[in-house]
Design an enzyme around this catalytic site. Structure first.
Site, mmCIF file in Angstrom:
data_model
loop_
_atom_site.group_PDB
_atom_site.id
_atom_site.type_symbol
_atom_site.label_atom_id
_atom_site.label_comp_id
_atom_site.label_asym_id
_atom_site.label_seq_id
_atom_site.Cartn_x
_atom_site.Cartn_y
_atom_site.Cartn_z
ATOM 1 N N MET A 1 33.019 44.755 39.340
ATOM 2 C CA MET A 1 34.321 44.216 39.725
ATOM 3 C C MET A 1 35.285 45.367 39.973
ATOM 4 O O MET A 1 35.503 46.206 39.087
ATOM 5 C CB MET A 1 34.850 43.273 38.642
ATOM 6 N N CYS B 1 30.266 42.080 48.783
ATOM 7 C CA CYS B 1 31.718 42.033 48.597
ATOM 8 C C CYS B 1 32.407 41.400 49.810
ATOM 9 O O CYS B 1 32.226 41.859 50.940
ATOM 10 C CB CYS B 1 32.271 43.431 48.369
ATOM 11 N N GLY C 1 30.535 37.483 35.724
ATOM 12 C CA GLY C 1 31.614 38.296 36.287
ATOM 13 C C GLY C 1 32.974 37.870 35.804
ATOM 14 O O GLY C 1 33.365 38.134 34.662
ATOM 15 N N ARG C 2 33.719 37.153 36.647
ATOM 16 C CA ARG C 2 35.128 36.875 36.385
ATOM 17 C C ARG C 2 35.387 36.135 35.081
ATOM 18 O O ARG C 2 36.411 36.353 34.429
ATOM 19 C CB ARG C 2 35.714 36.080 37.562
#
Length: 341
Positions: free
Chosen positions: A23, A106, A231-232
């Protein structure tokens, strides 16, 4: 009870089969080192510009730092010139990357505008040329690819690219179940991840919208993937990593941390950033992180506002002292920690 097998990539055994997603502006070496003890099997750097790396850009060189206690670590590169990607890949291997990862996923406008990241999925020939050049340049480390299913909804190229990339020596794939133009809208479609697993012989890691430990297990069982990537949802919430790691090891999921524990870890992260980057830069970089750590706490909005206007480390510590006295907001409920973003 389900217990995952180790994820093996090019001879590197990873257990639990849980990876931290790259990230931008987040997963620097310090962040990875702090999150690793919660149970990550694999950490991945921020995506690094191959072009900047071969030019010797100082900040880019700092982005490929790897701490010994966070290994195994993949360093992820983005670029659209096979020769430049090859040079950068050889360099990061020499600098100590355990795995070299290629970014075809990405969707950020500034990356796509330059023809990198998910934009490369529009050109399978270029994608495979990059994979071949990198694989040839890297002597010992496994080479992996992180990608999306395609650039646009009318053309999914992931299967074609993966099969051809596997043929030139790519050791594993991570697939996010969205296409490039989708950015983070809608939901990740894991049926495509399951399909990729059926189509290639090398390991596949699934990525996209994992927010609970039980989801990690469910996705592995449903798709037969070799590993999962979070991830987030882990931002401000390393306990989600802990819970996922426990579930993948076949263990009971631990109880959620107290507010005091959350604030104490936030303080530890903050102090480490100040030590590494200095007061001004460390404080600025930590504002977003502290906001994530405080999510779901009573009065979090006011606490975040105060932190965003604070200019001294001791002032931030005073705000964190105040935060430690709060409770989880009633409206957040018990799911607050699993919904970090």
């Amino acid at each position: 009870m389900f217990k995952a097998a180790p994820l093996v990539i090019g001879g590197i055994s990873i257990f639990p089969p849980l990876a931290l997603a790259p990230m931008a502006g987040v997963t620097n070496a310090l962040f990875r080192r702090l999150f690793k003890p919660f149970g990550l099997g694999l950490t991945v750097s921020e995506f690094v510009s191959a072009q900047s790396l071969v030019r010797g850009n100082k900040r880019t060189l700092e982005m490929i730092d790897v701490y010994p206690d966070e290994r195994p670590t993949a360093v992820q590169l983005h670029g659209n010139d096979p020769a430049v990607m090859a040079r950068a890949a050889a360099f990061v291997e020499e600098c100590g990357a355990d795995i070299v990862d290629i970014n075809f996923g990405c969707p950020a406008p500034k990356i796509v505008k330059g023809g990198d990241g998910a934009a490369i999925l529009r050109d399978p020939d270029l994608a495979v040329a990059i994979c071949a050049a990198v694989r040839k340049a890297v002597q010992r480390a496994p080479v992996t690819v992180k990608m999306r299913v395609g650039w646009s909804a009318d053309r999914f190229t992931f299967i074609e690219i993966a099969k051809r990339a596997e043929a030139v020596g790519i050791n594993a794939f991570t697939l996010h179940g969205r296409y490039g133009q989708q950015f983070y809208k809608g939901t990740a479609d894991w049926s495509y991840i399951a399909r990729l697993k059926r189509e290639v012989q090398v390991p596949v890691i699934g990525n996209g919208d994992l927010r609970h430990a039980t989801e990690a297990v469910q996705r592995m069982q449903e798709t037969s993937v070799d590993g999962v990537m979070v991830g987030r949802a882990a931002l401000g919430n390393p306990w989600l990593v802990r819970d996922m790691a426990a579930a993948l090891r076949g263990e009971a999921i631990p109880p959620p941390p107290s507010v005091a524990e959350r604030v104490e870890f936030a303080r530890r992260h903050f102090d480490a950033m100040i030590e590494r980057y200095g007061e001004k830069s460390g404080l600025l970089q930590m504002r977003k992180h502290l906001g994530w750590y405080l999510k779901g706490i009573e009065g979090a909005a006011a606490l975040r506002e105060a932190i965003n206007h604070e200019t001294t480390p001791w002032g931030v510590h005073a705000i964190l002292d105040e935060a430690a006295t709060r409770t989880v907001a009633a409206e957040a409920g018990t799911e607050a920690l699993a919904e970090a973003v």
